[in-house]
Design an enzyme around this catalytic site. Structure first.
Site, PDB file in Angstrom:
ATOM      1  N   LEU A   1     -52.319  84.222  76.186  1.00 30.43           N
ATOM      2  CA  LEU A   1     -51.725  83.650  74.974  1.00 30.43           C
ATOM      3  C   LEU A   1     -51.307  84.725  73.977  1.00 30.43           C
ATOM      4  CD1 LEU A   1     -54.224  80.690  74.392  1.00 30.43           C
ATOM      5  CD2 LEU A   1     -51.933  80.561  75.379  1.00 30.43           C
TER       6      LEU A   1
ATOM      7  N   SER B   1     -52.457  89.112  72.425  1.00 25.78           N
ATOM      8  CA  SER B   1     -53.415  90.215  72.425  1.00 25.78           C
ATOM      9  C   SER B   1     -53.407  90.900  71.072  1.00 25.78           C
ATOM     10  CB  SER B   1     -53.093  91.220  73.528  1.00 25.78           C
ATOM     11  OG  SER B   1     -51.778  91.717  73.368  1.00 25.78           O
TER      12      SER B   1
ATOM     13  N   THR C   1     -55.817  94.192  68.676  1.00 26.33           N
ATOM     14  CA  THR C   1     -56.264  95.587  68.726  1.00 26.33           C
ATOM     15  C   THR C   1     -57.252  95.826  69.857  1.00 26.33           C
ATOM     16  OG1 THR C   1     -56.028  95.644  66.321  1.00 26.33           O
ATOM     17  CG2 THR C   1     -57.233  97.454  67.334  1.00 26.33           C
TER      18      THR C   1
ATOM     19  N   THR D   1     -57.832  90.299  74.143  1.00 30.25           N
ATOM     20  CA  THR D   1     -56.741  89.503  74.705  1.00 30.25           C
ATOM     21  C   THR D   1     -57.222  88.059  74.787  1.00 30.25           C
ATOM     22  OG1 THR D   1     -55.989  91.390  75.999  1.00 30.25           O
ATOM     23  CG2 THR D   1     -55.170  89.232  76.660  1.00 30.25           C
ATOM     24  N   VAL D   2     -56.342  87.128  74.433  1.00 32.80           N
ATOM     25  CA  VAL D   2     -56.714  85.712  74.420  1.00 32.80           C
ATOM     26  C   VAL D   2     -56.007  84.996  75.562  1.00 32.80           C
ATOM     27  CG1 VAL D   2     -56.795  83.584  73.062  1.00 32.80           C
ATOM     28  CG2 VAL D   2     -57.009  85.801  71.910  1.00 32.80           C
TER      29      VAL D   2
ATOM     30  N   ASP E   1     -58.521  88.840  55.928  1.00 36.37           N
ATOM     31  CA  ASP E   1     -57.341  89.151  56.753  1.00 36.37           C
ATOM     32  C   ASP E   1     -56.481  87.897  56.911  1.00 36.37           C
ATOM     33  OD1 ASP E   1     -55.608  90.718  58.222  1.00 36.37           O
ATOM     34  OD2 ASP E   1     -56.697  90.475  60.110  1.00 36.37           O
TER      35      ASP E   1
END
Length: 472
Positions: A20, A22, A24, A27-28, A137
């Site tokens: 889906l 990525s 730093t 990764t998803v 953030d």
């Protein structure tokens, strides 16, 4: 528990299907649970070898915060696992992508859409603020959407989040420069209020298509951040006064002058009070009970005001209700209350005209008897200006300001006036003007009731509700 494989990682109990995105150090992936439910989840896969001390700290903070909170507008952490190579955060799947993509595929968002999203974001931030958690953030890429069809916003990526009381200060630089509050860069000293600046940048981008500090280079971006120039809002698209007010107060460079969390959550444009929830219907019904009581007592103005306030809660109740049969029942009730509001409006309007006629007669007599009192004549002139302003559409607040100015003078003069016919007329005039001022205050409250007109249009009730709660 899990092991490496070609292409996609392997995790016991889940089938990973596609990447889906990525970041730093993570990764998803989209994944399905192997259980009978075949639940769809998002798995954030963090390679241990990519972690330094700071990123380990961020990851542990994210797990600690997310595992302890449940909120409809915060992405849920369902579980976490690890093996020799990776750490896996198993999270709620959001099929609508992120807010950044949603904005940029549409270029800009209509104010009514931005307002719904802002209401949901404010709800999540209020929940976090009550627990002394700052995100640090906030940006459109970290705000996910439940789906593309009727999306609900979900706040994600708590890697930089901190447990911070409002008075805590930090000195470590965190976040993304485009969305970072100026004090984080200029002073390297900041507190929880940086999240409010970021909210302002997100809202600005949603409404105008790009953040206020959009730049071609990092040096240009840094110059804009360090500048003392006030953030100016484009004239187009046209926005409501409340929306512009909120933007300007969020995008205040000086954190001491920036809108507070309390005022942000209470701001009329955010209007958390009327956010769709399980309580909306109960609140609407409670107001209807009060309206019926006032109606039976013969207080038409108060009853009308309460019916309109009740309808302000029926709108989010209709949004919240998913059962078609219950939704139709709510709509039927709303139709009944709209009909009664129409009848009450006619009664109140008639009383209003009678009050105006009575006030004009008294004022004419008083003016004749005040030729030797310039201060009294001046105050009566202001009252006349208020009456004239009241006849203009949409000028209720201006008229109210004039009434209050006139009353301030007349009350002083009344206290000093000797007994006699002029004092009696002056007393009557003050009573009439007070009644006018109270009436206008009620009018303004009704007009400030935040009808979601587009939602009511879908229910076929918009015009009748708006006209029922607008007095001429």
């Amino acid at each position: 528990m899990a092991g490496p494989s070609w292409g996609l990682p392997r995790l016991d109990g889940f089938i990973l299907t596609e990447r889906l995105g990525s970041g730093t150090y993570a990764t998803v992936y989209k994944a399905y649970a192997k259980k009978d439910t075949r639940e769809v989840v998002a798995i954030k896969c963090v390679a241990k070898k990519s972690l330094n001390k700071a990123s380990v700290e961020n990851l542990l903070t994210e797990i600690e915060i997310l595992k302890g909170i449940r909120h409809p507008h915060i992405v849920q952490l369902k579980d976490f696992q690890w093996d020799n190579d990776n750490i896996y955060l198993i999270m709620e799947f959001c099929a609508g992508g992120d807010l950044s993509r949603f904005i940029h595929t549409r270029r800009i968002l209509p104010e009514k859409v931005a307002r719904v999203f802002m209401q949901q974001l404010a709800s999540a931030l209020q929940f976090l603020h009550e627990r002394n958690i700052s995100h640090l953030d906030l940006k459109p890429q970290n705000i996910l959407l439940s789906s593309l069809e009727k999306p609900h916003l979900k706040l994600a990526d708590f890697g930089f989040a901190q447990h911070m009381s409002p008075w805590d200060e930090k000195h470590v630089l965190r976040g993304s420069p485009l969305y970072m509050a100026p004090e984080m860069v200029c002073r390297r000293q900041y507190d929880a209020r940086v999240d409010l600046w970021s909210v302002g940048v997100i809202l600005y981008e949603a409404l105008f298509g790009q953040p206020p500090f959009a730049s071609r280079s990092f040096s240009e971006l840094e110059e804009k951040i360090r500048s003392n120039r006030v953030i100016e809002l484009p004239l187009r698209p046209q926005l409501s006064l409340d929306c512009r007010d909120l933007l300007q107060r969020l995008l205040e460079r000086d954190p001491a002058r920036r809108i507070s969390f309390k005022d942000f959550f209470a701001h009329p444009w955010v209007d958390l009070e009327h956010m769709p929830s399980g309580e909306s219907l109960a609140q609407a019904r409670a107001l209807v009970v009060e309206a019926v009581k006032k109606d039976q007592e013969g207080d038409a103005a108060a009853a009308l005001s309460l019916y309109c306030k009740a309808l302000d809660f029926f709108v989010p109740a209709l949004h919240y209700e998913v059962d078609a049969q219950r939704k139709e029942a709510i709509k039927a009730k709303v139709g009944q209350y709209v009909s009664r509001a129409e009848e009450l409006k006619a009664i109140v309007s008639s009383s209003n005209q009678a009050l105006l006629r009575q006030g004009t007669t008294v004022q004419e007599l008083l003016r004749e008897m005040a030729r030797d009192k310039p201060r009294l004549l001046a105050a009566l002139e202001v009252a006349s200006a208020a009456l004239a302003k009241e006849e203009e559409a949409g000028k209720e607040q201006d008229a109210l300001d004039l009434y209050q100015h006139s009353l301030g003078e007349l009350l002083v003069l009344l206290a000093a006036e000797a007994p006699g016919r002029r004092r009696e007329l002056l007393h009557t005039e003050v009573q009439n003007l007070m009644a006018r001022a109270e009436y206008l205050k009620e009018q303004i409250k009704i007009r400030e009731s935040h009808w979601e007109a587009e939602s009511l249009d879908k229910e076929g009730l918009s015009e009748s509700v708006r006209s029922s709660c607008t007095l001429q």
